[in-house]
Each structure stands twice: as structure tokens, then as C-alpha cells.
Motif scaffolding. Sequence first.
Motif, short mmCIF file in Angstrom:
data_model
loop_
_atom_site.label_atom_id
_atom_site.label_comp_id
_atom_site.label_asym_id
_atom_site.label_seq_id
_atom_site.Cartn_x
_atom_site.Cartn_y
_atom_site.Cartn_z
N ARG A 65 19.48 -8.28 5.47
CA ARG A 65 18.23 -8.91 5.03
C ARG A 65 18.09 -10.21 5.81
NH1 ARG A 65 16.41 -7.11 -0.34
NH2 ARG A 65 17.81 -5.42 -0.93
N VAL A 92 10.08 -11.96 6.71
CA VAL A 92 11.24 -11.22 6.22
C VAL A 92 11.39 -9.88 6.94
CG1 VAL A 92 11.23 -12.25 3.92
CG2 VAL A 92 9.96 -10.15 4.33
N ARG A 93 12.62 -9.41 6.92
CA ARG A 93 12.98 -8.06 7.37
C ARG A 93 14.10 -7.60 6.48
NH1 ARG A 93 11.30 -4.24 11.04
NH2 ARG A 93 12.89 -2.64 11.17
N ASN A 94 13.87 -6.55 5.73
CA ASN A 94 14.90 -5.97 4.87
C ASN A 94 15.26 -4.60 5.42
OD1 ASN A 94 14.91 -8.16 3.09
ND2 ASN A 94 13.20 -7.33 1.95
N ARG A 97 15.61 -13.63 6.75
CA ARG A 97 14.53 -14.47 6.27
C ARG A 97 14.36 -15.66 7.22
NH1 ARG A 97 14.55 -17.64 0.59
NH2 ARG A 97 14.26 -19.46 1.84
#
Length: 188
Positions: free
Chosen positions: A168, A161-163, A170
Motif C-alpha cells: 500500500r 494512493v495505490r493499494n 500513499r
Amino acid sequence: MIRGALICLTLLVSAAACGQDEPVARPSPTPTPTPTAEALPEPASEELTLPDGRRVAMRYEAGRGLSEQHYDPETGAWSHPRLVYGTETDPCQSIRLKEDEGTVTAIANFGRYCSDGEPPTESIAAVAVGDLKKWEHHLTRKFDGWARATVSDGGRKVTFVRNATHVRVRLVWTASEGFSDAVFRFSA
């Protein structure tokens, strides 16, 4: 007589001068360290020790990409370096290795001028299970890189993940299907 006195004086001065010189130390031979089976042949960018005593090491190789080696405590030897992802672009940030439930994950980034502060243009998510001889990887282009990897389902599923503020992202890997496509969700 004067000549004899001069010769004696010369010898005396020479002897006195020689007596003041420090003795020259002979260099002692430096013992060459004997390589042990546990020593990694080349320095790693990141190394991880697994609960069973195995070790995984990854490094950026200039002009080649991301390579991996693993150590087997039963044989006492490291595997030959294996290229996980090939690229000629520059390495960006540190490599992050993690193990959970017998599954090893890696996050690595590449891009031109990354060392000068530019963001990555190639973000790699990689997964290996079992004997670590096979690594699956996924490339996401023009992306700031994965923040973390979470292992679940007994090691059969990994979610990268990267928020960020406006997006966002996934990416899911499963043992049965491999990597999905990255899913980007943008906020207004």
C-alpha cells in the motif's frame, strides 16, 4: 463516295463515343475551417472542464514529457503549452485529470517499452490550484502508478494512493508544504 461515307461513319462513331463519356466534375474548393479561440491548438491526451468554465488539457509529448495547457473563458484563449514533467522515456498509460474543491490533480506514467506491456518506471503525481499557472509534481520511480487522488481539507490536501496485493503506497500533497515522500507499507 465511299471515302465520304467513311468520314461520316468515323465522325458518327467519334460523336457517339464522346457522348458516352461522363462529364468531368471540377473539384469544388473545400473551405478551410476558421480556428476558434476555443479550439485546442494540439490534440490532448486528456481534457477536463472545470465548474467555472475553464478547461485543462494534458498530453504526452514524445521525447519531452508531460505538458499542460489551460483555457480561460474570459479571454477565450488557451495558454501556451507548459512542461510539467520532462523525460525522454515513453508514455505509458492514459493521463488521469480530476478536479475537486478547486484543486486539479493529474496522474501520468512513463517507462521504456510501456506500449509493449512493461510497467512504468516513472509515475507522476501533479497538483495545481488557482489560476493553474503553477503545477507541482512528484516523481516515484519503479512504481506501477497511482490508482487515485483524493482531495480534502477544502482543496488544501491531496492524497495519492495505490493499494496492491502486497503493498500500500500513499503520497500526500498539502498547500502549505507541497509533496511528502511516498510511504510504502508492505504486507507479509
